[in-house]
Design an enzyme around this catalytic site. Structure first.
Site, PDB file in Angstrom:
ATOM      1  N   ARG A  23      -3.857  -3.313  -0.495  1.00 27.52           N
ATOM      2  CA  ARG A  23      -3.906  -3.659  -1.923  1.00 27.52           C
ATOM      3  C   ARG A  23      -2.537  -4.229  -2.293  1.00 27.52           C
ATOM      4  O   ARG A  23      -1.540  -3.515  -2.210  1.00 27.52           O
ATOM      5  CB  ARG A  23      -4.222  -2.396  -2.727  1.00 27.52           C
ATOM      6  CG  ARG A  23      -4.418  -2.606  -4.202  1.00 27.52           C
ATOM      7  CD  ARG A  23      -4.819  -1.293  -4.890  1.00 27.52           C
ATOM      8  NE  ARG A  23      -5.020  -1.485  -6.305  1.00 27.52           N
ATOM      9  CZ  ARG A  23      -4.052  -1.468  -7.203  1.00 27.52           C
ATOM     10  NH1 ARG A  23      -2.803  -1.255  -6.841  1.00 27.52           N
ATOM     11  NH2 ARG A  23      -4.320  -1.666  -8.484  1.00 27.52           N
ATOM     12  N   LYS A  49       6.192  -0.913  -4.274  1.00 34.37           N
ATOM     13  CA  LYS A  49       6.319   0.474  -4.724  1.00 34.37           C
ATOM     14  C   LYS A  49       7.735   1.039  -4.572  1.00 34.37           C
ATOM     15  O   LYS A  49       8.586   0.448  -3.915  1.00 34.37           O
ATOM     16  CB  LYS A  49       5.281   1.342  -4.017  1.00 34.37           C
ATOM     17  CG  LYS A  49       3.885   1.082  -4.606  1.00 34.37           C
ATOM     18  CD  LYS A  49       2.933   2.214  -4.435  1.00 34.37           C
ATOM     19  CE  LYS A  49       1.643   1.882  -5.195  1.00 34.37           C
ATOM     20  NZ  LYS A  49       0.505   2.639  -4.717  1.00 34.37           N
TER      21      LYS A  49
HETATM   22  C1  9MG Z   1      -4.680   1.584  -8.926  1.00 38.73           C
HETATM   23  N1  9MG Z   1      -3.752   1.782  -7.846  1.00 38.73           N
HETATM   24  C2  9MG Z   1      -2.390   1.716  -7.916  1.00 38.73           C
HETATM   25  N2  9MG Z   1      -1.858   1.978  -6.714  1.00 38.73           N
HETATM   26  C3  9MG Z   1      -2.887   2.191  -5.878  1.00 38.73           C
HETATM   27  C4  9MG Z   1      -2.995   2.513  -4.508  1.00 38.73           C
HETATM   28  O1  9MG Z   1      -1.917   2.701  -3.754  1.00 38.73           O
HETATM   29  N3  9MG Z   1      -4.212   2.661  -3.975  1.00 38.73           N
HETATM   30  C5  9MG Z   1      -5.339   2.518  -4.730  1.00 38.73           C
HETATM   31  N4  9MG Z   1      -6.531   2.679  -4.130  1.00 38.73           N
HETATM   32  N5  9MG Z   1      -5.304   2.216  -6.037  1.00 38.73           N
HETATM   33  C6  9MG Z   1      -4.098   2.073  -6.592  1.00 38.73           C
END
Ligand code: 9MG
Length: 299
Positions: free
Chosen positions: A270, A236
């Site tokens: 994630r 990110k």
């Molecule tokens: C779909 N998506 C993209 N970034 C995300 C994040 O940080 N958390 C979650 N739950 N979904 C995300």
């Protein structure tokens, strides 16, 4: 489709094993959610896995690397992204979910805010809903309630198209936590068991780098919500802001951020890069004495 059992409130594993349509997601150790974007424009891998056979191949590779769950998304949520129609999103994700649930034994989650997509994905075998809108779209709470799947409720200030233009908070941690508390209450009121909920502060979704750092530093403050915490920091913009690195060079920093999140209480991370993240987390758990990692022979 099997029905979901909410763990009995007093049960030893209450809140620790999510039943994703008959497939367990065991949160007694940190779970790694592999990201599968089937979009032409996602921020770090847009277009790469757009064709469904390549998407399935990528998901299988992530499972091979140890992913505990695969998160399939057909609409980009990168800053500035516009939406896609229900039909376009269905056309992207449903064929992939149908193949994946037969090919792997781990749960498959659907990354969507649209109730129609939630319902179709569940019918195709998806076992969890990941909603960056925290079920605020009309009909989404009802769909999630009817489907009886675990749901990740994420915080976002604004919407993807505009969210990064001057995000503002008085107290980012308190405001995000209060929002998530309100969404948990709305879900429980609607008949979604608390034991099915997961929360996520939504790193990068209407937050500047300082907001993101503050949320990560104080992630443990979200434990008062008494549901598992999911964190998505992989590749990110926070990394770009601190290190000045382009998206394709953010692997090491992503692993470091995942570890920060785990240290501060995240139960699900994630990520795009599954294997390196798992190695780092299992080492962390082995040293910290948490998780299920068994001591292996020393070499
Ligand atoms: C779909 N998506 C993209 N970034 C995300 C994040 O940080 N958390 C979650 N739950 N979904 C995300």
């Amino acid at each position: 489709m099997m029905t979901v059992r909410d763990p009995k409130p007093g049960a030893a594993n209450a809140g620790q094993i999510l039943d994703c349509s008959g497939r367990p997601l065991d949160l007694r150790r940190v779970a790694v959610m592999g990201i599968l974007n089937i979009t032409p424009d996602s921020f770090s891998d847009g277009g790469v896995f757009f064709a469904s056979d390549r998407a399935v191949e990528r998901a299988l590779a992530m499972v091979e690397e140890g992913a505990d769950i695969i998160d399939v998304g057909g609409e980009s949520t990168r800053p500035g992204a516009g939406g896609v129609s229900v039909q376009e999103e269905l056309d992207r994700v449903i064929p992939v979910i149908e193949v994946l649930v037969r090919a792997v034994s781990v749960p498959v989650s659907i990354d969507t805010s649209k109730p129609e997509v939630m319902r179709a994905a569940a019918a195709a075998g998806a076992g969890m809903i990941n909603d960056v809108m925290a079920l605020r779209a009309p009909g989404a709470v009802e769909a999630a309630r009817d489907l009886s799947l675990p749901v990740c409720l994420m915080h976002m200030q604004g919407e993807p198209r505009t969210m990064q233009s001057n995000p503002h908070y008085q107290n980012v941690v308190a405001e995000v936590r209060d929002f998530l508390r309100g969404r948990i209450e709305a879900c429980v009121q609607a008949g979604i068991g608390r034991g099915r909920l997961v929360v996520d502060p939504g790193f990068g979704f209407g937050k500047n780098p300082e907001h993101n750092r503050e949320l990560l530093r104080k992630l443990a403050d979200f434990k008062v919500l008494q549901v598992p915490i999911l964190a998505g920091l992989s590749r990110k913009s926070l990394i770009g802001a601190v290190l000045g690195l382009p998206v394709e060079q953010r692997l090491h920093a992503s692993v470091a951020l995942a570890l920060c999140a785990v240290q501060n209480g995240a139960k699900i991370v994630r990520v795009h890069d599954v294997r390196p993240t798992i190695d780092a987390i299992r080492m962390f758990e082995a040293v910290a004495g948490c998780g299920l990692t068994q001591s292996a022979t020393m070499e």
